[in-house]
Design an enzyme around this catalytic site. Structure first.
Site, short mmCIF file in Angstrom:
data_model
loop_
_atom_site.label_atom_id
_atom_site.label_comp_id
_atom_site.label_asym_id
_atom_site.label_seq_id
_atom_site.Cartn_x
_atom_site.Cartn_y
_atom_site.Cartn_z
CG HIS A 26 0.94 -13.69 -12.70
ND1 HIS A 26 1.56 -13.79 -11.46
CD2 HIS A 26 1.79 -13.00 -13.48
CE1 HIS A 26 2.73 -13.19 -11.50
NE2 HIS A 26 2.90 -12.68 -12.73
CG ASN A 27 0.46 -15.41 -8.02
OD1 ASN A 27 0.57 -14.52 -8.85
ND2 ASN A 27 0.50 -15.18 -6.73
N GLY A 53 0.82 -1.21 0.00
CA GLY A 53 0.00 0.00 0.00
C GLY A 53 0.85 1.26 0.00
CB VAL A 91 -5.86 -4.50 4.70
CG1 VAL A 91 -5.96 -2.99 4.88
CG2 VAL A 91 -7.20 -5.09 4.27
CB SER A 126 2.02 -9.51 -10.49
OG SER A 126 3.21 -10.26 -10.38
CE LYS A 142 -0.42 -11.40 -8.44
NZ LYS A 142 -0.49 -11.60 -7.06
CD GLU A 186 5.24 -15.94 -8.86
OE1 GLU A 186 4.58 -14.95 -9.26
OE2 GLU A 186 5.49 -16.12 -7.65
NE ARG A 206 6.67 -23.21 -4.86
CZ ARG A 206 6.50 -21.90 -4.84
NH1 ARG A 206 6.02 -21.30 -3.76
NH2 ARG A 206 6.81 -21.16 -5.88
P1 NDP Z 1 0.05 -7.36 4.69
O1 NDP Z 1 -0.63 -8.42 3.93
O2 NDP Z 1 1.17 -7.72 5.61
O3 NDP Z 1 -1.07 -6.55 5.54
C1 NDP Z 1 -0.72 -5.54 6.46
C2 NDP Z 1 -1.69 -4.37 6.34
O4 NDP Z 1 -3.04 -4.81 6.61
C3 NDP Z 1 -1.37 -3.30 7.38
O5 NDP Z 1 -1.61 -2.05 6.80
C4 NDP Z 1 -2.37 -3.61 8.47
O6 NDP Z 1 -2.66 -2.49 9.29
C5 NDP Z 1 -3.57 -3.99 7.65
N1 NDP Z 1 -4.59 -4.74 8.38
C6 NDP Z 1 -4.52 -6.03 8.78
N2 NDP Z 1 -5.65 -6.40 9.42
C7 NDP Z 1 -6.46 -5.31 9.41
C8 NDP Z 1 -7.76 -5.05 9.90
N3 NDP Z 1 -8.48 -6.01 10.50
N4 NDP Z 1 -8.28 -3.81 9.73
C9 NDP Z 1 -7.58 -2.85 9.12
N5 NDP Z 1 -6.33 -3.04 8.62
C10 NDP Z 1 -5.77 -4.24 8.77
O7 NDP Z 1 0.57 -6.18 3.72
P2 NDP Z 1 1.28 -6.27 2.29
O8 NDP Z 1 1.57 -4.85 1.94
O9 NDP Z 1 2.38 -7.26 2.24
O10 NDP Z 1 0.13 -6.81 1.32
C11 NDP Z 1 -1.11 -6.16 1.16
C12 NDP Z 1 -1.97 -7.00 0.24
O11 NDP Z 1 -1.33 -7.08 -1.02
C13 NDP Z 1 -2.17 -8.43 0.72
O12 NDP Z 1 -3.47 -8.86 0.38
C14 NDP Z 1 -1.15 -9.22 -0.07
O13 NDP Z 1 -1.53 -10.55 -0.24
C15 NDP Z 1 -1.16 -8.45 -1.38
N6 NDP Z 1 0.05 -8.54 -2.19
C16 NDP Z 1 1.28 -8.56 -1.62
C17 NDP Z 1 2.42 -8.65 -2.38
C18 NDP Z 1 3.75 -8.63 -1.73
O14 NDP Z 1 4.76 -8.82 -2.46
N7 NDP Z 1 3.85 -8.41 -0.43
C19 NDP Z 1 2.35 -8.71 -3.86
C20 NDP Z 1 1.04 -8.61 -4.37
C21 NDP Z 1 -0.07 -8.55 -3.56
P3 NDP Z 1 -1.82 -2.24 10.65
O15 NDP Z 1 -0.58 -1.50 10.23
O16 NDP Z 1 -2.72 -1.41 11.48
O17 NDP Z 1 -1.51 -3.58 11.26
#
Ligand code: NDP
Length: 477
Positions: free
Chosen positions: A186-187, A14, A74, A128, A183, A190, A288
């Site tokens: 895609h994975n 994000g 999130v 992605s 998506k 991958e 895996r």
């Molecule tokens: P995470 O999946 O680790 O999620 C953390 C975020 O979610 C934080 O901002 C956290 O807020 C928030 N959160 C968790 N629970 C709640 C809740 N109940 N209410 C409000 N906010 C909440 O973050 P990533 O950035 O890694 O991934 C975000 C999304 O993108 C996921 O769905 C992931 O699968 C997807 N994604 C990730 C990729 C990657 O390479 N990491 C690639 C492509 C997609 P707080 O800070 O308050 O805890």
């Protein structure tokens, strides 16, 4: 409000997407459940563009222009539902909630329908490219209504990766869950790509006798040809890396148990539901799983195997060329299977997905980005209704040229006891498609014998049953 987009959920993905929008000139409202992350973003990167920090969902929504666009980044699953429920009551007809997380496409279908009934556009979007992609340009796979894409598409085009010809790596994939479905596949692809590369490595190491550093060199050479891709490039980097603590090749000090987050498994589960043979992808997921069963492997180590035949230096060089052919041919089949799954899913769910556009938006930004995908794009552009990637003359010619080596590599692997489930499964799929007759006729005979399940004949229409327990005469019409 004045912000063109709001981002809630400021973990790695994000935060980087918000920065990407801001760097491209958009005013971005930002919000996170834990406010410290919002403050951190603004203090660390506030000079990159226009950020409007919000401490509450209400504040975020108020700072947005209409129609409002709220990007949810999130944790997938229940947190995504919770955040949607927080924001939906604050929005008005025509506003958009965009879910850029890794949602299951069935969840996206459910959420889209529920929000559509409330007049809100729900755009489930595949993203992605990982952390780096999110910041510098990911491949973006949005689903949802065509109307939402009219206003959102150009913004996503700005922040997306660009293919070599300048085309943004984003397209309106199709309605409701289409984006997250694509998506997911895609994975799955991958997973297959990574497994096939792993098998190539294992063969070069154990049969070819090459060291990890030498194999890195071989992959670097391959990366200048038709296998040119992000995954081959990073494989060479990993193989060339030496562990600082031990001085050993890094690949030798890492525990050989692969983990997974589930999107590969989802791909195979969906393929089973749709009845699409994605054996190359399935073998990658199972490989895996096998690696992770430490106890099972430990108790099986004494099982008999062949004594590997060591190749001479000249033989090893020839073998490496054969492995390149096998890897390329297997890769063609893995993509053939993945695209088939998208075609069948599109038909099943009424998505009308343009396969050529999918290949096109995977050319840059995403993990499977590769020169190869430009070929796939051109193949679908030339024949939009193509039933299989192997129906393309170019790919058929390449597999024809590769097949002798492909078979030799699988045979060598079997003879030497090196597991190559990906190479073998993709070759078996290729041979199944070409076979004039499959033993399915015998299967039908068996089914008719034990269960009176009936069969069809090659010479006339109708449904038939043989009286196996009686005089073996045939009934039916
Ligand atoms: P995470 O999946 O680790 O999620 C953390 C975020 O979610 C934080 O901002 C956290 O807020 C928030 N959160 C968790 N629970 C709640 C809740 N109940 N209410 C409000 N906010 C909440 O973050 P990533 O950035 O890694 O991934 C975000 C999304 O993108 C996921 O769905 C992931 O699968 C997807 N994604 C990730 C990729 C990657 O390479 N990491 C690639 C492509 C997609 P707080 O800070 O308050 O805890």
């Amino acid at each position: 409000g004045t912000a063109q987009i709001g981002v809630t959920g400021l973990a790695v993905m994000g935060r980087n997407l918000a920065r990407n929008f801001a760097r491209n000139g958009y005013t971005v409202a930002v919000h996170n459940r834990t406010a410290a992350k919002t403050e951190e973003l603004v203090s660390d990167f506030g000079d990159e563009g226009a950020f409007l920090p919000a401490t509450t969902p209400e504040e975020l929504v108020e700072s947005l222009e209409r129609p409002r666009r709220v990007l949810v980044m999130v944790k997938a699953g229940a947190p995504t539902d919770a955040v949607i429920e927080e924001f939906a009551p604050l929005l008005e007809k025509g506003d958009m909630i965009i879910d850029g997380g890794n949602a299951h496409f069935e969840d996206t279908r459910r959420r889209e329908q529920a929000l559509r009934e409330r007049g809100i556009h729900f755009v489930g979007t595949g993203v992605s490219g990982g952390e780096e992609g999110a910041l510098h340009g990911p491949s973006i796979m949005p689903g949802g209504s065509a109307e939402s894409y009219d206003s959102l598409g150009p913004m996503l085009g700005k922040i997306s990766a660009k293919a070599e010809d300048g085309t943004p790596c984003v397209t309106h994939v199709g309605p409701d869950g289409a984006g997250h479905f694509v998506k997911m596949v895609h994975n799955g692809i991958e997973y297959a790509d990574m497994q096939l590369i792993g098998e190539a490595y294992q063969l070069l190491r154990e049969v070819g006798g090459y060291s990890p550093a030498e194999i890195a060199g071989i992959f670097r050479t391959w990366n200048t040809g038709r296998l040119d891709s992000y995954l081959i490039e990073i494989t060479a980097e990993v193989l060339a890396h030496t562990d600082a603590a031990t001085g050993e090749p890094f690949v030798d000090v890492v525990l050989d148990q692969a983990e997974q987050k589930g999107t590969g498994r989802w791909t195979v589960q969906s393929a089973l539901d749709l009845g699409v043979p994605v054996s190359g992808i399935a073998e990658a997921v199972f490989a895996r799983a096998v690696s992770g069963h430490a106890d099972l492997r430990k108790t099986s180590r004494h099982l008999a195997g062949p004594t590997p035949r060591k190749l001479s230096e000249d033989e090893a060089a020839t073998f490496a060329d054969q492995v390149e052919q096998a890897l390329y041919a297997s890769k063609i089949v893995a993509y053939t299977q993945g695209f088939h799954q998208i075609a069948v899913g599109s038909e099943q769910y009424g998505w009308n997905i343009d396969l050529g556009r999918i290949a096109a938006i995977w050319r840059a930004g995403c993990i499977i980005r590769a020169a190869f995908l430009d070929r796939v794009t051109r193949a679908y552009d030339a024949q939009p209704g193509m039933v299989s990637l192997l129906a393309d003359q170019g790919f058929a010619d390449e597999t024809a040229a590769a097949q002798d080596d492909w078979r030799a590599v699988v045979a060598t692997a079997v003879t030497n006891g090196v597991p190559t489930p990906g190479f073998a499964a993709t070759l078996a799929y290729y041979d199944s498609l070409r076979a004039p007759r499959l033993p399915a006729a015998l299967t039908q005979g068996q089914r008719d014998y034990f269960g009176a399940h009936t069969y069809h004949r090659t010479d006339r229409p109708g449904t038939f049953h043989t009286l196996w327990g009686g005089d073996r005469s045939e009934t039916g019409s």
